[in-house]
Design a protein around this motif. Structure first.
Motif: not given
Ligand code: PRP
Ligand code: URA
Length: 209
Positions: A20, A132, A134, A158, A192-193, A196, A200
Protein backbone atom coordinates in the motif's frame (compact mmCIF):
# COMPACT_ATOMS: atom_id res chain seq x y z
CA UNK A 1 -24.59 -17.34 -1.76
CA UNK A 2 -21.65 -17.79 0.63
CA UNK A 3 -20.20 -14.85 2.60
CA UNK A 4 -17.03 -13.43 1.07
CA UNK A 5 -13.91 -14.82 2.66
CA UNK A 6 -11.76 -11.91 3.84
CA UNK A 7 -8.42 -13.28 4.97
CA UNK A 8 -6.95 -10.55 7.22
CA UNK A 9 -3.98 -12.88 7.61
CA UNK A 10 -1.02 -11.57 9.66
CA UNK A 11 1.64 -12.52 7.10
CA UNK A 12 -0.39 -11.25 4.14
CA UNK A 13 -1.17 -8.03 6.02
CA UNK A 14 2.54 -7.49 6.58
CA UNK A 15 3.01 -7.61 2.78
CA UNK A 16 -0.09 -5.44 2.34
CA UNK A 17 1.50 -2.69 4.45
CA UNK A 18 4.46 -2.63 2.06
CA UNK A 19 2.25 -2.88 -1.02
CA UNK A 20 0.00 0.00 0.00
CA UNK A 21 2.94 2.36 0.66
CA UNK A 22 2.89 5.08 -2.00
CA UNK A 23 6.68 5.02 -2.54
CA UNK A 24 6.79 1.25 -3.25
CA UNK A 25 8.57 0.84 -6.62
CA UNK A 26 6.98 -1.15 -9.47
CA UNK A 27 9.67 -3.80 -8.99
CA UNK A 28 8.81 -4.24 -5.30
CA UNK A 29 5.08 -3.88 -6.01
CA UNK A 30 5.18 -6.79 -8.50
CA UNK A 31 7.16 -8.89 -6.02
CA UNK A 32 4.74 -8.23 -3.14
CA UNK A 33 1.69 -8.95 -5.35
CA UNK A 34 3.31 -12.24 -6.39
CA UNK A 35 4.09 -13.17 -2.78
CA UNK A 36 0.56 -12.29 -1.64
CA UNK A 37 -0.81 -14.38 -4.52
CA UNK A 38 1.22 -17.40 -3.38
CA UNK A 39 0.03 -16.97 0.20
CA UNK A 40 -3.58 -16.85 -1.02
CA UNK A 41 -3.38 -20.02 -3.12
CA UNK A 42 -4.14 -22.47 -0.27
CA UNK A 43 -7.28 -20.48 0.65
CA UNK A 44 -8.37 -20.12 -2.98
CA UNK A 45 -8.07 -23.86 -3.55
CA UNK A 46 -8.99 -25.45 -0.21
CA UNK A 47 -12.17 -27.06 -1.57
CA UNK A 48 -11.05 -27.95 -5.10
CA UNK A 49 -12.20 -31.42 -6.10
CA UNK A 50 -9.69 -34.25 -5.89
CA UNK A 51 -9.58 -37.88 -6.95
CA UNK A 52 -8.12 -40.79 -5.03
CA UNK A 53 -4.94 -42.45 -6.17
CA UNK A 54 -2.26 -44.82 -4.90
CA UNK A 55 1.44 -44.06 -4.89
CA UNK A 56 4.27 -46.51 -4.26
CA UNK A 57 6.51 -45.02 -1.60
CA UNK A 58 9.92 -46.65 -0.96
CA UNK A 59 8.19 -48.68 1.81
CA UNK A 60 4.62 -49.46 0.76
CA UNK A 61 1.63 -48.14 -1.17
CA UNK A 62 0.03 -44.93 0.07
CA UNK A 63 -3.59 -44.07 -0.62
CA UNK A 64 -3.67 -40.37 -1.35
CA UNK A 65 -5.33 -37.87 -3.65
CA UNK A 66 -4.50 -35.49 -6.49
CA UNK A 67 -6.26 -32.47 -7.91
CA UNK A 68 -8.97 -33.22 -10.42
CA UNK A 69 -8.24 -31.32 -13.61
CA UNK A 70 -8.91 -29.24 -15.58
CA UNK A 71 -8.06 -26.08 -13.70
CA UNK A 72 -8.13 -22.72 -15.46
CA UNK A 73 -6.70 -19.46 -14.12
CA UNK A 74 -8.18 -16.31 -15.63
CA UNK A 75 -6.38 -13.02 -14.96
CA UNK A 76 -8.34 -9.89 -15.88
CA UNK A 77 -5.91 -7.77 -17.93
CA UNK A 78 -3.85 -5.97 -17.11
CA UNK A 79 -3.55 -5.97 -13.32
CA UNK A 80 -4.70 -9.57 -12.90
CA UNK A 81 -1.44 -10.62 -14.58
CA UNK A 82 0.32 -9.58 -11.38
CA UNK A 83 -1.36 -12.47 -9.53
CA UNK A 84 -0.88 -15.05 -12.27
CA UNK A 85 2.74 -16.04 -11.72
CA UNK A 86 2.23 -16.73 -8.01
CA UNK A 87 -0.76 -18.95 -8.78
CA UNK A 88 1.02 -20.74 -11.64
CA UNK A 89 4.08 -21.37 -9.48
CA UNK A 90 1.96 -23.49 -7.13
CA UNK A 91 -0.51 -24.76 -9.75
CA UNK A 92 1.72 -25.41 -12.79
CA UNK A 93 -0.79 -27.81 -14.33
CA UNK A 94 -3.38 -25.01 -14.78
CA UNK A 95 -4.27 -23.56 -18.17
CA UNK A 96 -4.70 -19.82 -18.55
CA UNK A 97 -7.59 -17.80 -19.97
CA UNK A 98 -7.12 -14.08 -20.64
CA UNK A 99 -9.84 -11.44 -20.50
CA UNK A 100 -8.99 -7.86 -21.41
CA UNK A 101 -11.17 -5.23 -19.75
CA UNK A 102 -10.40 -1.54 -19.34
CA UNK A 103 -12.53 0.46 -16.98
CA UNK A 104 -13.83 3.65 -18.61
CA UNK A 105 -12.68 6.26 -16.11
CA UNK A 106 -15.75 8.45 -16.72
CA UNK A 107 -18.56 5.91 -16.68
CA UNK A 108 -16.62 3.39 -14.51
CA UNK A 109 -17.96 0.61 -16.72
CA UNK A 110 -15.61 -2.07 -18.10
CA UNK A 111 -14.88 -2.05 -21.82
CA UNK A 112 -13.92 -5.49 -23.18
CA UNK A 113 -10.98 -5.67 -25.62
CA UNK A 114 -9.70 -9.26 -25.50
CA UNK A 115 -10.92 -12.78 -24.78
CA UNK A 116 -8.92 -15.96 -25.22
CA UNK A 117 -9.87 -19.08 -23.38
CA UNK A 118 -8.67 -22.70 -23.31
CA UNK A 119 -11.12 -25.42 -24.29
CA UNK A 120 -12.75 -27.53 -21.56
CA UNK A 121 -14.06 -24.36 -19.90
CA UNK A 122 -17.33 -26.09 -19.09
CA UNK A 123 -15.62 -28.91 -17.14
CA UNK A 124 -13.00 -26.73 -15.47
CA UNK A 125 -12.66 -25.12 -12.08
CA UNK A 126 -12.02 -21.50 -13.04
CA UNK A 127 -10.21 -19.07 -10.74
CA UNK A 128 -10.64 -15.44 -11.84
CA UNK A 129 -7.80 -13.18 -10.71
CA UNK A 130 -7.77 -9.40 -10.26
CA UNK A 131 -6.06 -7.48 -7.46
CA UNK A 132 -8.87 -4.90 -7.22
CA UNK A 133 -12.63 -5.29 -6.71
CA UNK A 134 -13.85 -1.68 -6.78
CA UNK A 135 -17.33 -1.11 -8.26
CA UNK A 136 -17.45 -4.80 -9.15
CA UNK A 137 -18.16 -4.03 -12.81
CA UNK A 138 -15.01 -5.66 -14.22
CA UNK A 139 -15.28 -8.83 -12.14
CA UNK A 140 -19.00 -9.17 -12.99
CA UNK A 141 -18.35 -8.66 -16.70
CA UNK A 142 -15.44 -11.14 -16.76
CA UNK A 143 -17.51 -13.80 -15.01
CA UNK A 144 -20.52 -13.19 -17.30
CA UNK A 145 -18.27 -13.62 -20.33
CA UNK A 146 -16.75 -16.83 -18.96
CA UNK A 147 -20.24 -18.18 -18.22
CA UNK A 148 -21.34 -17.25 -21.75
CA UNK A 149 -18.49 -19.41 -23.04
CA UNK A 150 -19.56 -22.32 -20.86
CA UNK A 151 -17.84 -21.91 -17.48
CA UNK A 152 -19.89 -23.36 -14.65
CA UNK A 153 -17.58 -23.56 -11.67
CA UNK A 154 -16.01 -20.22 -10.90
CA UNK A 155 -14.37 -18.45 -7.98
CA UNK A 156 -12.99 -14.91 -7.75
CA UNK A 157 -9.76 -13.89 -5.99
CA UNK A 158 -8.69 -10.30 -5.30
CA UNK A 159 -6.27 -8.54 -2.99
CA UNK A 160 -8.38 -5.51 -2.01
CA UNK A 161 -12.18 -5.47 -2.11
CA UNK A 162 -14.56 -2.54 -1.57
CA UNK A 163 -17.99 -3.19 0.02
CA UNK A 164 -19.68 -1.77 -3.10
CA UNK A 165 -17.84 -4.23 -5.36
CA UNK A 166 -18.65 -7.18 -3.13
CA UNK A 167 -22.37 -6.27 -3.15
CA UNK A 168 -22.45 -5.90 -6.93
CA UNK A 169 -20.51 -9.06 -7.65
CA UNK A 170 -22.52 -11.15 -5.22
CA UNK A 171 -25.84 -9.88 -6.53
CA UNK A 172 -24.80 -10.48 -10.17
CA UNK A 173 -23.14 -13.84 -9.48
CA UNK A 174 -24.35 -15.30 -6.17
CA UNK A 175 -22.92 -18.68 -7.15
CA UNK A 176 -19.32 -17.40 -7.29
CA UNK A 177 -17.33 -17.48 -4.03
CA UNK A 178 -15.14 -14.44 -3.38
CA UNK A 179 -11.77 -14.43 -1.61
CA UNK A 180 -10.02 -11.17 -0.68
CA UNK A 181 -6.92 -10.42 1.37
CA UNK A 182 -8.45 -7.22 2.78
CA UNK A 183 -11.82 -5.44 2.76
CA UNK A 184 -11.37 -1.66 2.56
CA UNK A 185 -13.70 1.21 3.53
CA UNK A 186 -15.30 2.22 0.22
CA UNK A 187 -14.86 4.11 -3.05
CA UNK A 188 -14.03 7.76 -3.76
CA UNK A 189 -15.86 9.82 -6.40
CA UNK A 190 -13.54 8.43 -9.11
CA UNK A 191 -14.26 4.82 -8.21
CA UNK A 192 -10.92 4.24 -6.46
CA UNK A 193 -10.80 2.10 -3.36
CA UNK A 194 -10.08 3.92 -0.07
CA UNK A 195 -7.57 3.59 1.47
CA UNK A 196 -6.71 1.10 -1.29
CA UNK A 197 -3.40 1.03 -3.05
CA UNK A 198 -4.05 3.27 -6.06
CA UNK A 199 -4.15 2.05 -9.63
CA UNK A 200 -2.90 -1.53 -9.44
CA UNK A 201 -2.21 -1.88 -13.19
CA UNK A 202 -0.18 1.32 -13.26
CA UNK A 203 1.77 0.34 -10.17
CA UNK A 204 2.52 -3.18 -11.47
CA UNK A 205 3.59 -2.03 -14.92
CA UNK A 206 5.11 1.38 -14.08
CA UNK A 207 2.63 3.32 -16.23
CA UNK A 208 0.99 6.60 -15.26
CA UNK A 209 -2.66 7.02 -14.33
C1 PRP B 1 -8.68 -2.08 -12.61
C2 PRP B 1 -8.56 -3.35 -11.80
C3 PRP B 1 -9.88 -4.03 -12.07
C4 PRP B 1 -10.83 -2.86 -12.19
C5 PRP B 1 -11.58 -2.76 -10.90
O1 PRP B 1 -8.40 -2.34 -13.95
O2 PRP B 1 -7.45 -4.14 -12.13
O3 PRP B 1 -9.89 -4.80 -13.26
O4 PRP B 1 -10.04 -1.70 -12.40
O5 PRP B 1 -12.53 -1.77 -10.98
P1 PRP B 1 -14.09 -2.09 -10.98
O6 PRP B 1 -14.34 -3.09 -9.89
O7 PRP B 1 -14.70 -0.75 -10.67
O8 PRP B 1 -14.48 -2.60 -12.32
P2 PRP B 1 -8.40 -1.21 -15.09
O9 PRP B 1 -9.70 -1.23 -15.81
O10 PRP B 1 -7.95 0.09 -14.51
O11 PRP B 1 -7.34 -1.76 -16.11
P3 PRP B 1 -5.80 -2.15 -15.94
O12 PRP B 1 -5.75 -3.42 -15.13
O13 PRP B 1 -5.35 -2.34 -17.35
O14 PRP B 1 -5.08 -1.02 -15.25
N1 URA C 1 -8.78 -0.06 -10.04
C1 URA C 1 -7.60 0.08 -9.38
O1 URA C 1 -6.55 -0.31 -9.89
N2 URA C 1 -7.61 0.65 -8.17
C2 URA C 1 -8.75 1.07 -7.57
O2 URA C 1 -8.69 1.58 -6.44
C3 URA C 1 -9.96 0.92 -8.28
C4 URA C 1 -9.95 0.33 -9.50
Amino acid sequence: MSAPHILNHPVIDDYMAKLRYKECSPEDFRRFVRQIAMLMVPYATSNLPTRSCSVDTPLETASTRVLDEPLILCPILRAGLGLLDGFLTLLPQASVAHIGLARNEETLTPEPYYFNCPSRLSEAEVIVLDPMLATGGSASEAISELKKHGAKKLRFVCIVAAPEGLDTLQSNHPDVPVLAANLDRGLNEHGYILPGLGDAGDRIFGTEA
